[in-house]
Design a protein around this motif. Sequence first.
Motif: not given
Length: 126
Positions: A1-20
């Motif tokens: 199974m593939s795993k893809t990081v999802i990122y929104s430039s409209n949402a706040p940046e993560p405040i730790g070592p994790y993905s949105q």
Amino acid sequence: MSKTVIYSSNAPEPIGPYSQAIQAGNMLFVSGQIAIQKSTGKLITNSIEEETEQVLQNIVDVLKAANMDFSHVVKCTIFLKDFNDFVAVNEIYGKYFTSAPPARETVEVSRLPKDVNIEISCIAVK
């Protein structure tokens, strides 16, 4: 199974070592969102209603980045600093889930990141 990081430039940046969010197959796992307003970088904590609105708007932005919306959400977890806010949070939350609301649990916790009053995470499925 593939795993893809999802990122929104409209949402706040993560405040730790994790993905949105992480998409695994047709499932999307959205990290807990707090009431950081992306445009200003400030926490919205004037009232539990405004804080909840900002948290849910942040989730909207992350879901959009994965081409999803609240109709795809199957599970939410709400963390509250004070369970006395439950009724007010439910009122705002209900505006976002107008039909077939997802499964959910709400728990009171002693402390949340940046000392906010609410954090919400969710799982969505395409």
